[in-house]
Design a protein around this motif. Structure first.
Motif, PDB file in Angstrom:
ATOM      1  N   ARG A 191       0.769  -1.080   0.344  1.00  0.00           N
ATOM      2  CA  ARG A 191       0.222  -0.042  -0.348  1.00  0.00           C
ATOM      3  C   ARG A 191       0.928   0.650   0.147  1.00  0.00           C
ATOM      4  O   ARG A 191       1.830   1.696   0.594  1.00  0.00           O
ATOM      5  CB  ARG A 191      -0.817  -0.542   1.123  1.00  0.00           C
ATOM      6  CG  ARG A 191      -1.944  -1.151   1.682  1.00  0.00           C
ATOM      7  CD  ARG A 191      -2.217  -1.008   2.686  1.00  0.00           C
ATOM      8  NE  ARG A 191      -3.723  -2.685   3.012  1.00  0.00           N
ATOM      9  CZ  ARG A 191      -3.735  -2.734   3.918  1.00  0.00           C
ATOM     10  NH1 ARG A 191      -3.650  -1.911   5.098  1.00  0.00           N
ATOM     11  NH2 ARG A 191      -5.270  -4.202   4.515  1.00  0.00           N
ATOM     12  N   PRO A 192       0.454   2.329  -0.883  1.00  0.00           N
ATOM     13  CA  PRO A 192       1.488   3.562  -0.685  1.00  0.00           C
ATOM     14  C   PRO A 192       1.509   4.047   0.509  1.00  0.00           C
ATOM     15  O   PRO A 192       0.466   4.244   1.148  1.00  0.00           O
ATOM     16  CB  PRO A 192       0.970   4.399  -1.814  1.00  0.00           C
ATOM     17  CG  PRO A 192      -0.081   3.060  -3.087  1.00  0.00           C
ATOM     18  CD  PRO A 192      -0.346   2.193  -1.962  1.00  0.00           C
ATOM     19  N   SER A 193       2.096   4.810   0.380  1.00  0.00           N
ATOM     20  CA  SER A 193       2.534   5.088   2.060  1.00  0.00           C
ATOM     21  C   SER A 193       3.593   6.995   2.181  1.00  0.00           C
ATOM     22  O   SER A 193       3.993   7.005   0.730  1.00  0.00           O
ATOM     23  CB  SER A 193       3.453   4.309   2.678  1.00  0.00           C
ATOM     24  OG  SER A 193       5.057   4.238   2.595  1.00  0.00           O
ATOM     25  N   GLY A 194       3.731   7.163   3.143  1.00  0.00           N
ATOM     26  CA  GLY A 194       4.732   8.502   2.808  1.00  0.00           C
ATOM     27  C   GLY A 194       6.262   8.164   2.777  1.00  0.00           C
ATOM     28  O   GLY A 194       6.420   8.454   2.439  1.00  0.00           O
ATOM     29  N   VAL A 195       6.868   7.515   2.784  1.00  0.00           N
ATOM     30  CA  VAL A 195       7.945   6.898   2.576  1.00  0.00           C
ATOM     31  C   VAL A 195       7.743   5.928   0.390  1.00  0.00           C
ATOM     32  O   VAL A 195       8.705   6.613   0.197  1.00  0.00           O
ATOM     33  CB  VAL A 195       8.046   5.694   3.313  1.00  0.00           C
ATOM     34  CG1 VAL A 195       9.537   4.595   3.250  1.00  0.00           C
ATOM     35  CG2 VAL A 195       7.974   5.876   4.644  1.00  0.00           C
ATOM     36  N   LEU A 196       6.690   5.265   0.950  1.00  0.00           N
ATOM     37  CA  LEU A 196       7.335   4.700  -0.429  1.00  0.00           C
ATOM     38  C   LEU A 196       5.985   5.021  -1.524  1.00  0.00           C
ATOM     39  O   LEU A 196       4.571   4.499  -1.197  1.00  0.00           O
ATOM     40  CB  LEU A 196       7.461   3.244  -0.638  1.00  0.00           C
ATOM     41  CG  LEU A 196       9.046   2.928   0.148  1.00  0.00           C
ATOM     42  CD1 LEU A 196       9.304   1.532   0.206  1.00  0.00           C
ATOM     43  CD2 LEU A 196       9.962   3.480  -1.443  1.00  0.00           C
ATOM     44  N   ASP A 197       5.972   5.181  -3.176  1.00  0.00           N
ATOM     45  CA  ASP A 197       4.748   4.861  -3.588  1.00  0.00           C
ATOM     46  C   ASP A 197       4.713   3.638  -4.528  1.00  0.00           C
ATOM     47  O   ASP A 197       3.278   3.363  -4.639  1.00  0.00           O
ATOM     48  CB  ASP A 197       5.121   6.165  -4.796  1.00  0.00           C
ATOM     49  CG  ASP A 197       4.716   7.289  -4.204  1.00  0.00           C
ATOM     50  OD1 ASP A 197       4.408   8.061  -3.410  1.00  0.00           O
ATOM     51  OD2 ASP A 197       5.992   8.299  -4.876  1.00  0.00           O
TER      52      ASP A 197
END
Length: 368
Positions: A242-248
């Motif tokens: 799931r995309p996050s603030g860390v990785l797209d």
């Protein structure tokens, strides 16, 4: 929460299908027969410096305990030493075994490392003990392993909040701060640190793969000792992502046992030392890494030979070109975004030479 930092941006930038696959180093700080831990640690510095000169992406140290042939029981201490002897290469844990430690202690240690080497520190976390059950009990002051492993998601959440200094009001730890850390920026005269160490999850099965995907974190898989689970784990990671603030998008690294030599026969001779060492470990006889002569003289039983043959089937070894071909095939088969190479052999010279040859075969730049 701290905004996505430069390390996370660096991960995004390299996760491209058409980009060269980054190569990195996994260092177990192995101690060979007739050698000392001091010599092993000096070799780690030599390898880190070589990796930096030749353009390896990162150099990680793995936490192990009660193993005479592995001197990496204190990753944070070793990483501080490596940081003092390098300037650019990323340094990190591959990994710190979270159930062995209080999350606050890890946050303090890696906050300190980030202050020593800003923008160069990775925090890779595992849920295994990195040792046998009795040693794990001595580390954790508990009688079993299940509690620490079962609590891993909660421990991870706690560690993340300590790193970001964002416990909600009313939480028992809301007034506790990991220092060095973000709290210093909110103190009078404080200045915000530009980054905090990015978290990676490590695994050798599906548990951490799924968790890393659900949290949108980068994932590192231990292909070097769990090869048959590699493809299923990476598929699970990507399916769960799931995309996050860390990785797209997903970013998967795999650890690979590989050793190159100027002669294919010599490469085989060197990797046999690691194979015999692993056989002894798996049969409850851990010791120093044997010499090539000792490995050649050892009389394997049929069952031991079967184990060693199976182990060596997953070690990429041979000449530099043969190793490059093997690594390229592995990359295509797994779709890994990065390969982290561990070259386990008795002597320092063989390991250093291997990383040099692999860099040459991959066209990595030589210093002027």
């Amino acid at each position: 929460m701290v905004a996505a930092n430069t390390a996370d941006d660096e991960i995004r930038g390299t996760a491209q299908d058409d980009a060269p696959v980054p190569l990195s180093v996994l260092d177990l700080v192995t101690v060979g027969s007739g050698r000392t831990a001091t010599q092993a640690l000096r070799t780690s510095v030599d390898i880190a410096r070589l990796a930096e000169r030749r353009g390896y992406h990162r150099h990680w140290v793995a936490e192990h305990h009660s193993m005479p042939g592995v001197a990496s029981s204190s990753p944070a201490v070793i990483l501080a030493h490596l940081a003092a002897h390098t300037e650019r290469i990323r340094l990190g844990s591959g990994g710190v075994m979270l159930p062995n430690h209080a999350p606050l202690v890890i946050a303090e240690q890696f906050g300190t490392l980030e202050a020593l080497a800003p923008g160069r520190i990775d925090l890779g976390l595992g849920r295994a003990p990195g040792t046998d059950g009795a040693t794990a009990a001595a580390l954790r002051r508990t009688e079993g392993l299940a509690e620490g492993a079962d609590d891993f998601p909660q421990q991870l959440a706690e560690l993340t909040r300590f790193l970001d200094d964002d416990f909600p009001q009313g939480h028992p730890y809301a007034r506790i701060h990991a220092v060095p850390g973000p709290v210093q920026a909110t103190s009078p005269g404080g200045v915000q640190s530009p980054a905090r160490p990015p978290i990676w999850l490590l695994g050798s099965s599906g548990f951490s793969a799924r968790l890393a995907g659900m949290l949108g974190l980068p994932f590192a898989f231990a292909h070097h000792f769990s090869a048959r689970h590699t493809v299923p784990a990476l598929e699970l990671y990507r399916d769960s992502f799931r995309p996050s603030g860390v990785l797209d998008a997903p970013y998967a690294l795999i650890g690979v046992a590989a050793l190159a030599s100027d002669d294919a026969g010599e490469a085989r001779r060197q990797v046999m030392t690691g194979a015999l060492s692993m056989l002894r470990l798996r049969t409850g006889r851990p010791g120093l890494i044997p010499t090539p002569e000792e490995a050649e003289a050892y009389r394997f039983s049929p069952m031991e030979r079967e184990f060693v043959d199976g182990w060596l089937a997953n070690v990429v070894h041979g000449t530099a070109d043969e190793v490059r071909s093997g690594l390229d095939d592995l990359r295509k088969r797994t779709g890994a975004d990065e390969l982290m190479i561990t070259s386990n052999a008795h002597g320092a010279d063989a390991r250093v030479r291997s990383y040099e040859l692999i860099a040459d075969a991959h066209g990595m730049p030589k210093p002027a």
